[in-house]
Design a protein around this motif. Structure first.
Motif, short mmCIF file in Angstrom:
data_model
loop_
_atom_site.label_atom_id
_atom_site.label_comp_id
_atom_site.label_asym_id
_atom_site.label_seq_id
_atom_site.Cartn_x
_atom_site.Cartn_y
_atom_site.Cartn_z
N HIS A 13 -13.24 62.06 -12.04
CA HIS A 13 -13.67 63.62 -12.23
C HIS A 13 -15.19 63.79 -13.02
O HIS A 13 -15.88 61.90 -13.05
CB HIS A 13 -13.32 64.67 -13.49
N ASP A 57 -18.33 60.74 -19.40
CA ASP A 57 -17.57 59.36 -19.82
C ASP A 57 -17.31 58.36 -18.30
O ASP A 57 -16.45 57.13 -19.13
CB ASP A 57 -16.58 59.64 -21.13
N HIS A 58 -17.05 59.10 -17.73
CA HIS A 58 -16.51 58.86 -16.16
C HIS A 58 -17.50 57.98 -15.50
O HIS A 58 -16.70 57.45 -13.45
CB HIS A 58 -15.52 59.64 -15.41
N ASP A 88 -7.95 63.05 -17.39
CA ASP A 88 -8.13 63.16 -17.71
C ASP A 88 -6.95 64.91 -18.07
O ASP A 88 -7.49 65.72 -18.72
CB ASP A 88 -9.19 63.57 -18.51
N HIS A 98 -5.16 62.66 -21.61
CA HIS A 98 -6.29 62.07 -22.21
C HIS A 98 -5.64 60.99 -22.28
O HIS A 98 -6.22 59.83 -23.14
CB HIS A 98 -7.56 62.63 -22.88
N HIS A 121 -7.55 58.02 -21.75
CA HIS A 121 -8.06 57.30 -21.82
C HIS A 121 -7.04 56.88 -23.34
O HIS A 121 -7.50 56.00 -24.21
CB HIS A 121 -9.53 57.82 -23.04
ZN LIG Z 1 -13.03 61.56 -19.92
#
Ligand SMILES: [Zn+2]
Length: 316
Positions: A159, A163-164, A260, A263, A307
């Motif tokens: 997505h 953070d990706h 996610d 997560h 994560h």
């Molecule tokens: Zn993430």
């Protein structure tokens, strides 16, 4: 009362007018020359080729547990979970196809995240919420690919949350960056705050390609990407409109990459959805239930939460 109603209507209209896409970069629709399409996920896929799959941990970080997990879920309450800073990691994955070459899932982390707060390619408002400067980076994308002599043919982004996308700008901008249905074209007010940072992280003129499985946007669908049953892309909306998961058969069970949609390892094991970081909780629930259901219908080897550490699936 009349004025109050008018004010509310005006406020909603303003939110609507200010809504924007997560990135203003151009996006193209996905066309396949491999005869891929929307298919059911066979309980016993028989790939013509087997892909090699590898997970690479690139950074450790921390964030709020209330974002990662729905703390109002009865199971979270029963476990006495309260908001706190939770250790998390950033991963990317490599998918090596014997015929079509090496693809990445997610983009890792770029070098600018190793150089302190002033070098971060994100806005100060985003940094004040996400604290990227607290990340401990072990491996940058460009250096990893160079050291391992990997020529990336394409990147699947689970997505477009920041953070990706932290390593995307280190890739040649001709490399396709694939995203799920509606991931770019959906508009939200909150995107107003992240669009500039997302644009910078994706780099100049990225080759953004959005899957459109010709589906109702809330539907879960499956795409046999290479057309040989070796690698399945699952459209699992909820966390974001175009969230993707991946089902990768191996000779002794499949890898299931969740993105996610979950997560955390605990969230996956207990079936508890993410918290404040998810945009549509009801759809995230449906997608997580679908993925959990694969434990009963398909032979899995490892499950990879977005994560945290992968979970070994035994006894199947
Ligand atoms: Zn993430």
């Amino acid at each position: 009362m009349f004025f109050r109603m008018n004010f509310i209507v005006l406020f909603i209209l303003c939110l609507f007018a200010l809504s924007c896409q997560i990135t203003s970069h151009q996006v193209k629709p996905f066309f396949s020359d491999k005869g891929t399409g929307q298919i059911p996920l066979s309980p016993k896929p028989k790939p013509k080729h087997w892909v090699e799959f590898q997970v690479v941990k690139v950074a450790d970080w921390e964030t709020s547990l209330a974002g990662l997990l729905d703390l109002d879920d009865p199971k979270a309450k029963a476990a006495g979970l309260k908001d706190r800073q939770e250790p998390i990691s950033i991963y990317f994955y490599l998918v090596k196809h014997p015929k079509f070459g090496t693809f990445m899932i997610d983009s890792g982390v770029g070098e600018s995240f190793t150089k302190g707060k002033d070098a971060l390619p994100i806005s100060s408002i985003v940094e004040s919420q996400m604290h990227f400067s607290k990340m401990q980076v072990y491996q940058t994308t460009k250096a990893y690919l160079h050291q391992n002599k990997i020529d990336v043919k394409g990147v699947f982004l689970t997505h477009l949350h920041l953070d990706h996308t932290l390593g995307a700008s280190e890739l040649d901008n001709s490399i396709p960056l694939y995203v799920g249905p509606g991931e770019v074209t959906s508009k939200y007010f909150i995107n107003l705050f992240v669009q500039g940072s997302t644009n910078r992280l994706l780099g100049e003129n990225p080759n953004l390609i959005q899957f459109d499985f010709g589906k109702d946007k809330d539907q879960i669908t499956v795409l046999d990407f290479f057309g040989d049953e070796s690698f399945y892309i699952l459209s699992v909306p909820g966390h974001t409109p175009g969230s993707l998961a991946f089902f990768i058969p191996t000779k002794d069970g499949a890898h299931l990459v969740l993105g996610d949609t979950s997560h955390t390892s605990w969230g996956w094991k207990e079936g508890v959805t993410p918290g404040a970081f998810t945009s549509d909780h009801k759809l995230n629930r449906k997608s997580l239930d679908f993925l959990k259901g694969l434990e009963n219908t398909h032979k899995l080897k490892f499950v990879y939460p977005g994560h945290q550490e992968r979970i070994s699936v035994s006894g199947k």
